[in-house]
Design a protein around this motif. Structure first.
Motif, mmCIF file in Angstrom:
data_model
loop_
_atom_site.group_PDB
_atom_site.id
_atom_site.type_symbol
_atom_site.label_atom_id
_atom_site.label_comp_id
_atom_site.label_asym_id
_atom_site.label_seq_id
_atom_site.Cartn_x
_atom_site.Cartn_y
_atom_site.Cartn_z
ATOM 1 N N VAL A 107 1.109 -1.001 -0.250
ATOM 2 C CA VAL A 107 0.008 -0.043 -0.358
ATOM 3 C C VAL A 107 1.113 0.934 0.117
ATOM 4 O O VAL A 107 2.026 1.563 1.033
ATOM 5 N N PRO A 108 0.547 1.639 -1.131
ATOM 6 C CA PRO A 108 1.249 3.535 -0.856
ATOM 7 C C PRO A 108 0.291 3.817 -0.412
ATOM 8 O O PRO A 108 -0.453 4.277 -0.412
ATOM 9 N N VAL A 109 0.901 5.363 0.996
ATOM 10 C CA VAL A 109 0.118 5.863 1.497
ATOM 11 C C VAL A 109 0.648 7.458 1.414
ATOM 12 O O VAL A 109 1.482 7.519 1.782
ATOM 13 N N ASN A 110 0.015 8.093 0.409
ATOM 14 C CA ASN A 110 -0.009 9.524 0.277
ATOM 15 C C ASN A 110 -0.431 10.717 1.316
ATOM 16 O O ASN A 110 -0.574 11.958 1.039
ATOM 17 N N ALA A 111 -1.105 10.362 2.036
ATOM 18 C CA ALA A 111 -1.848 11.188 3.264
ATOM 19 C C ALA A 111 -1.687 11.199 4.342
ATOM 20 O O ALA A 111 -1.235 10.086 5.075
ATOM 21 N N HIS A 112 -1.880 12.349 4.626
ATOM 22 C CA HIS A 112 -1.070 13.383 6.444
ATOM 23 C C HIS A 112 -1.428 12.333 7.249
ATOM 24 O O HIS A 112 -2.294 12.151 7.229
ATOM 25 N N PRO A 113 -1.029 11.811 8.516
ATOM 26 C CA PRO A 113 -1.444 10.554 9.989
ATOM 27 C C PRO A 113 -2.494 11.800 10.053
ATOM 28 O O PRO A 113 -4.064 11.896 10.845
#
Length: 275
Positions: A31-37
């Motif tokens: 999973v590529p995660v491009n959203a800030h926590p």
């Protein structure tokens, strides 16, 4: 000579966590995660949920590690690593145009700030002419992961051994030699409209499924199972499917799929691995 055994990191990162037995012929998520926590706390929480069939998660702070450590990312990464999920630092290879020193510097920041377990080289080159320079990069990244200093570009340590997990995000099928310098190749990254009619070249059959990954956006929920079948037919063990699209310049990987829970349940129901 082709390295036909599973990559060295597979046992640690791609293990069936319910029983401890390696199940490398089963599908799992990359999973590529491009959203800030701060923007997507629930989605980062989902990735850290026990029992999720995750092979790895890509950490992309700002097209790279950013300019300084971000405590929210540090906390999110720590939760994933506590669950045994490998976290890969996102590096933009710019189709082979990114300077070697810039890539190594970004990799060092990822290690210093977030203790990543490997690297995902997005927009990796595909041509035969770029293979030697890409080998230099992956070999040096392995040396960094192993805690070695200096440029390991002339070493053979990066082929068939070393530390960490290296994924080359080509997005299409590259020259076959790239399979010898990384643990996994992303051989498809794009929309469902292309994926449903895609084919894998014959050379990929010489390698086991755990060597290949597919990232597909715009997959309707009604075609989720079909997309998983295509991945199996084409010999890819790591997948990421989402109903999000890239329309109007949006990033389909800014969040998880709307049917994330269903996709997790589907992979959990996979039949036992072949022997």
């Amino acid at each position: 000579m082709s390295r036909l055994t599973p990559p060295h990191f597979w046992g640690a990162g791609l293990r069936d966590r319910s029983g401890g037995q390696d199940r490398s012929d089963r599908l799992g998520f990359g999973v590529p995660v491009n959203a800030h926590p701060l923007v997507a706390p629930a989605e980062w929480g989902e990735l850290a949920r026990p029992g999720t069939p995750l092979h790895w998660v890509v950490l992309n702070v700002a097209g790279g590690p950013g300019t300084r450590p971000d405590p929210l990312y540090t906390e999110a990464v720590a939760r994933l690593r506590e669950r045994g999920v490998p976290v890969l630092g996102h590096l933009d290879a710019a189709r082979g145009e990114r300077p070697f020193g810039a890539l190594v510097q970004d990799a060092s920041h990822y290690l210093d700030w977030y203790r990543v377990d490997g690297f995902y080289l997005d927009r990796a080159p595909t041509e035969r002419t770029a293979l030697n320079e890409c080998r230099r990069v992956t070999t040096t990244l392995r040396a960094l992961l192993a805690g070695d200093d200096g440029d390991a570009g002339n070493s053979d340590a990066g082929e068939g051994g070393g530390d960490g997990h290296i994924v080359l995000g080509h997005g299409t099928h590259p020259f076959p030699g790239y399979a010898e310098i990384a643990d996994q190749l992303v051989t498809f990254s794009g929309p469902w409209t292309r994926y449903r009619w895609s084919e894998a070249p014959q050379w990929t059959a010489a390698y086991p499924p755990e060597r290949f990954a597919h990232l597909v956006h715009g997959v309707p929920q009604s075609h989720l199972v079909t997309a998983m079948r295509i991945a199996r037919w084409q010999g890819a063990a790591t997948v990421c499917f989402t109903d999000r699209t890239d329309r109007n310049g949006t990033d389909p990987w800014e969040g998880l799929a709307g049917y994330w829970d269903e996709s997790v349940r589907t992979l959990r129901k996979q039949p036992p691995p072949s022997i």
